[in-house]
Design a protein around this motif. Structure first.
Motif, PDB file in Angstrom:
ATOM      1  N   VAL A 215      -7.496   2.716 -12.489  1.00  0.00           N
ATOM      2  CA  VAL A 215      -7.794   4.062 -11.998  1.00  0.00           C
ATOM      3  C   VAL A 215      -8.395   3.985 -10.598  1.00  0.00           C
ATOM      4  O   VAL A 215      -9.378   4.658 -10.274  1.00  0.00           O
ATOM      5  CB  VAL A 215      -8.724   4.843 -12.965  1.00  0.00           C
ATOM      6  N   ILE A 216      -7.812   3.132  -9.770  1.00  0.00           N
ATOM      7  CA  ILE A 216      -8.169   3.034  -8.361  1.00  0.00           C
ATOM      8  C   ILE A 216      -7.100   3.774  -7.576  1.00  0.00           C
ATOM      9  O   ILE A 216      -5.922   3.398  -7.613  1.00  0.00           O
ATOM     10  CB  ILE A 216      -8.262   1.564  -7.909  1.00  0.00           C
ATOM     11  N   ASP A 217      -7.488   4.839  -6.901  1.00  0.00           N
ATOM     12  CA  ASP A 217      -6.515   5.709  -6.246  1.00  0.00           C
ATOM     13  C   ASP A 217      -5.877   5.073  -5.018  1.00  0.00           C
ATOM     14  O   ASP A 217      -4.698   5.271  -4.754  1.00  0.00           O
ATOM     15  CB  ASP A 217      -7.172   7.038  -5.840  1.00  0.00           C
ATOM     16  N   VAL A 218      -6.667   4.350  -4.234  1.00  0.00           N
ATOM     17  CA  VAL A 218      -6.169   3.790  -2.979  1.00  0.00           C
ATOM     18  C   VAL A 218      -6.454   2.290  -2.953  1.00  0.00           C
ATOM     19  O   VAL A 218      -7.584   1.864  -3.202  1.00  0.00           O
ATOM     20  CB  VAL A 218      -6.837   4.460  -1.758  1.00  0.00           C
ATOM     21  N   VAL A 219      -5.428   1.497  -2.666  1.00  0.00           N
ATOM     22  CA  VAL A 219      -5.608   0.059  -2.485  1.00  0.00           C
ATOM     23  C   VAL A 219      -6.038  -0.163  -1.041  1.00  0.00           C
ATOM     24  O   VAL A 219      -5.245  -0.038  -0.113  1.00  0.00           O
ATOM     25  CB  VAL A 219      -4.315  -0.716  -2.786  1.00  0.00           C
ATOM     26  N   ARG A 220      -7.308  -0.460  -0.851  1.00  0.00           N
ATOM     27  CA  ARG A 220      -7.848  -0.627   0.497  1.00  0.00           C
ATOM     28  C   ARG A 220      -7.676  -2.072   0.957  1.00  0.00           C
ATOM     29  O   ARG A 220      -7.799  -2.995   0.163  1.00  0.00           O
ATOM     30  CB  ARG A 220      -9.335  -0.254   0.530  1.00  0.00           C
ATOM     31  N   ASP A 221      -7.400  -2.236   2.242  1.00  0.00           N
ATOM     32  CA  ASP A 221      -7.346  -3.604   2.753  1.00  0.00           C
ATOM     33  C   ASP A 221      -8.620  -3.912   3.525  1.00  0.00           C
ATOM     34  O   ASP A 221      -9.526  -3.085   3.632  1.00  0.00           O
ATOM     35  CB  ASP A 221      -6.076  -3.859   3.579  1.00  0.00           C
ATOM     36  N   GLY A 222      -8.693  -5.119   4.066  1.00  0.00           N
ATOM     37  CA  GLY A 222      -9.935  -5.579   4.683  1.00  0.00           C
ATOM     38  C   GLY A 222     -10.366  -4.797   5.901  1.00  0.00           C
ATOM     39  O   GLY A 222     -11.514  -4.901   6.326  1.00  0.00           O
ATOM     40  N   ARG A 223      -9.439  -4.011   6.497  1.00  0.00           N
ATOM     41  CA  ARG A 223      -9.809  -3.254   7.694  1.00  0.00           C
ATOM     42  C   ARG A 223     -10.711  -2.076   7.381  1.00  0.00           C
ATOM     43  O   ARG A 223     -11.404  -1.573   8.256  1.00  0.00           O
ATOM     44  CB  ARG A 223      -8.544  -2.760   8.392  1.00  0.00           C
TER      45      ARG A 223
ATOM     46  N   GLU B  64     -10.207   5.391   8.359  1.00  0.00           N
ATOM     47  CA  GLU B  64     -10.001   5.261   6.927  1.00  0.00           C
ATOM     48  C   GLU B  64      -8.727   5.993   6.512  1.00  0.00           C
ATOM     49  O   GLU B  64      -7.957   5.508   5.676  1.00  0.00           O
ATOM     50  CB  GLU B  64     -11.207   5.837   6.168  1.00  0.00           C
ATOM     51  N   GLU B  65      -8.494   7.163   7.108  1.00  0.00           N
ATOM     52  CA  GLU B  65      -7.286   7.923   6.774  1.00  0.00           C
ATOM     53  C   GLU B  65      -6.043   7.277   7.371  1.00  0.00           C
ATOM     54  O   GLU B  65      -4.966   7.305   6.779  1.00  0.00           O
ATOM     55  CB  GLU B  65      -7.428   9.365   7.259  1.00  0.00           C
ATOM     56  N   VAL B  66      -6.182   6.720   8.573  1.00  0.00           N
ATOM     57  CA  VAL B  66      -5.048   6.034   9.198  1.00  0.00           C
ATOM     58  C   VAL B  66      -4.601   4.879   8.309  1.00  0.00           C
ATOM     59  O   VAL B  66      -3.407   4.690   8.041  1.00  0.00           O
ATOM     60  CB  VAL B  66      -5.426   5.519  10.600  1.00  0.00           C
ATOM     61  N   ILE B  67      -5.557   4.085   7.851  1.00  0.00           N
ATOM     62  CA  ILE B  67      -5.241   2.925   7.018  1.00  0.00           C
ATOM     63  C   ILE B  67      -4.636   3.353   5.687  1.00  0.00           C
ATOM     64  O   ILE B  67      -3.704   2.724   5.177  1.00  0.00           O
ATOM     65  CB  ILE B  67      -6.506   2.070   6.805  1.00  0.00           C
ATOM     66  N   ALA B  68      -5.162   4.437   5.102  1.00  0.00           N
ATOM     67  CA  ALA B  68      -4.637   4.912   3.826  1.00  0.00           C
ATOM     68  C   ALA B  68      -3.173   5.327   3.958  1.00  0.00           C
ATOM     69  O   ALA B  68      -2.373   5.137   3.039  1.00  0.00           O
ATOM     70  CB  ALA B  68      -5.470   6.068   3.306  1.00  0.00           C
ATOM     71  N   GLY B  69      -2.818   5.909   5.118  1.00  0.00           N
ATOM     72  CA  GLY B  69      -1.425   6.220   5.400  1.00  0.00           C
ATOM     73  C   GLY B  69      -0.860   7.431   4.700  1.00  0.00           C
ATOM     74  O   GLY B  69       0.362   7.580   4.612  1.00  0.00           O
ATOM     75  N   HIS B  70      -1.724   8.336   4.209  1.00  0.00           N
ATOM     76  CA  HIS B  70      -1.208   9.494   3.480  1.00  0.00           C
ATOM     77  C   HIS B  70      -0.836  10.667   4.382  1.00  0.00           C
ATOM     78  O   HIS B  70      -0.074  11.544   3.963  1.00  0.00           O
ATOM     79  CB  HIS B  70      -2.250   9.973   2.460  1.00  0.00           C
ATOM     80  N   ARG B  71      -1.375  10.700   5.603  1.00  0.00           N
ATOM     81  CA  ARG B  71      -1.122  11.855   6.482  1.00  0.00           C
ATOM     82  C   ARG B  71      -0.595  11.374   7.832  1.00  0.00           C
ATOM     83  O   ARG B  71      -0.893  10.258   8.270  1.00  0.00           O
ATOM     84  CB  ARG B  71      -2.410  12.654   6.688  1.00  0.00           C
ATOM     85  N   PRO B  72       0.150  12.229   8.542  1.00  0.00           N
ATOM     86  CA  PRO B  72       0.653  11.859   9.867  1.00  0.00           C
ATOM     87  C   PRO B  72      -0.499  11.620  10.844  1.00  0.00           C
ATOM     88  O   PRO B  72      -1.562  12.261  10.748  1.00  0.00           O
ATOM     89  CB  PRO B  72       1.493  13.078  10.282  1.00  0.00           C
TER      90      PRO B  72
END
Length: 316
Positions: free
Chosen positions: A189-197, A272-280
Motif C-alpha cells: 500500500v505504497i502509492d509512489v515508488v520514490r527514488d533516491g533523488r 517531488e512532483e517532477v520526480i513522481a511524474g504524475h503531472r506535466p
C-alpha cells in the motif's frame, strides 16, 4: 544487484524495527511475485544472541557470524542511540567485512556505524536527519545529502523508516524491472515508488533554521504557501517590517534574500512532483509560481540539470 544476492542484516543494539522490517518486507514479497529464485535474507548480531530493538522487542538472529554467506550484502541497521554509544566490536566487524569484499550498506543510524568504521570518507551519503549534526561534527569529510538514499559503488546509505522500502524497491526495479517493484509497492500500500533523488522533508527544513522570530515566522508563512506563492512584500507586511528590513534579516541569517530562499523551498517541493511524474512539467511550474522557462532555468541552476532529466524514464 545480482539476482542470487543474499542480504544479511547486521543488527545493532537498539536498532530501528521499522527500517529493518521495511527493507525485509520488500524482499519477502519479491519472492512471492517473481517466478524465479529471489535473494535470500537473514539477520545476525555481533554478540550472536538476541538483539533488542528501540521499541523494546527482541529479535533472535538466524545466522551466525562464522557462517556469513560469501556473496552477502551486509546491511547494518542501528537506532537513534548509535551516535551516543560506542560499538568498537561491531564497527571493527563491519570494516573487516568490507575489506573482505562484501558490499556494506547502512540503514537508519547504521550510517553512523559505517562512518565510525571509516567506510564513508569522502563519500556522499544519506542519513536520518537526527544523525546529521553528529556526522557533521565528527566526520566533516562526509558529504551528507538530504536524499532518502544514496548508492556509491558497494556502499549504500539510507535515511531509515520507509526510506528503507524505497531503497529496496529501487534495487528491485533495477534487477527485476519497474513493474515488479510497483507490484510489491502496491501490496505494501505504497502509492509512489520514490527514488533516491527525493528528499527528507525534515532535512529541507533544517537548511533554514533560525532563532530570529521575524525570520522564523516568515519562513513558516513561506512553507504554508508553497503551492500558491505570496509576494515577499506581503510577508514583510505580515511581520510589520519593511521589505528592505526583511531582506537584511534574511541576508544576516542565510546570506540570501528572502526571494531566493522562498524559490528554493518551492523548487524542492516542486521537485517531488517532477520526480513522481504524475503531472506535466508546465502545470507543475505554473502551480508553483514559475513560468515554464523560468522554472527550467532556475531548476537547472539549483539541481544541476533540467527538470526533464528528473522525470521517470517512461514519461520523458
Amino acid at each position: 544487484m545480482d539476482r542470487a544476492h543474499n542480504f544479511l542484516f547486521l543488527l545493532d543494539e537498539g536498532f530501528t524495527m521499522q527500517a529493518f522490517s521495511s527493507a525485509v518486507e520488500v524482499l519477502r514479497l519479491l519472492a512471492r511475485v517473481i517466478q524465479e529464485p529471489a535473494p535470500g535474507y537473514g539477520a545476525v548480531s555481533f554478540s550472536g544472541g538476541p538483539v533488542r530493538a528501540s521499541n523494546g522487542f527482541q529479535l533472535v538472529p538466524d545466522t551466525r557470524l562464522d557462517s556469513i554467506p560469501r556473496d552477502a550484502t551486509i546491511v547494518v541497521v542501528a537506532g537513534a542511540g548509535a551516535s551516543r554509544t560506542n560499538a568498537p566490536g561491531l564497527t571493527g566487524l563491519v570494516r573487516r567485512l568490507a575489506r573482505g569484499g562484501h558490499p556494506v550498506w547502512g540503514v537508519s543510524s547504521g550510517v553512523v556505524r559505517l562512518a565510525e568504521a571509516g567506510l564513508l570518507s569522502g563519500r556522499r551519503v544519506a542519513a536520518h536527519w537526527e544523525d546529521v549534526p553528529y556526522l557533521h561534527e565528527h566526520f566533516p569529510d562526509i558529504q551528507v545529502s538530504p536524499s532518502l538514499f544514496e548508492i556509491d559503488g558497494a556502499i549504500a546509505t539510507c535515511a531509515g523508516g520507509q526510506a528503507a522500502s524505497d531503497l529496496m524497491l529501487w534495487v528491485v526495479g533495477k534487477s527485476h524491472g519497474t513493474e515488479i517493484a510497483e507490484e510489491i509497492a502496491a501490496r505494501l500500500v505504497i502509492d509512489v515508488v520514490r527514488d533516491g533523488r527525493a528528499s527528507q522533508r525534515r532535512m529541507l527544513d533544517m537548511r533554514y533554521q533560525t532563532v530570529n522570530p521575524t525570520v522564523f515566522a516568515s519562513l513558516r508563512m513561506m512553507r504554508a504557501n508553497l503551492f500558491e506563492p505570496v509576494p515577499i512584500a506581503w510577508i514583510a507586511e505580515s511581520q510589520r517590517v519593511s521589505q528592505r528590513q526583511l531582506e537584511r534579516l534574511f541576508d544576516q541569517e542565510f546570506g540570501q534574500p528572502p526571494s531566493r530562499v522562498y524559490a528554493r523551498l518551492r523548487l524542492e517541493n516542486a521537485r517531488e512532483e517532477v520526480i513522481a511524474g504524475h503531472r506535466p512539467l508546465t502545470e507543475i511550474a505554473l502551480d508553483y509560481g514559475f513560468t515554464p522557462d523560468t522554472f527550467a532555468r532556475v531548476y537547472k541552476r539549483v539541481f544541476g540539470h533540467a527538470p526533464s532529466l528528473d522525470r521517470p524514464r517512461s514519461r520523458r
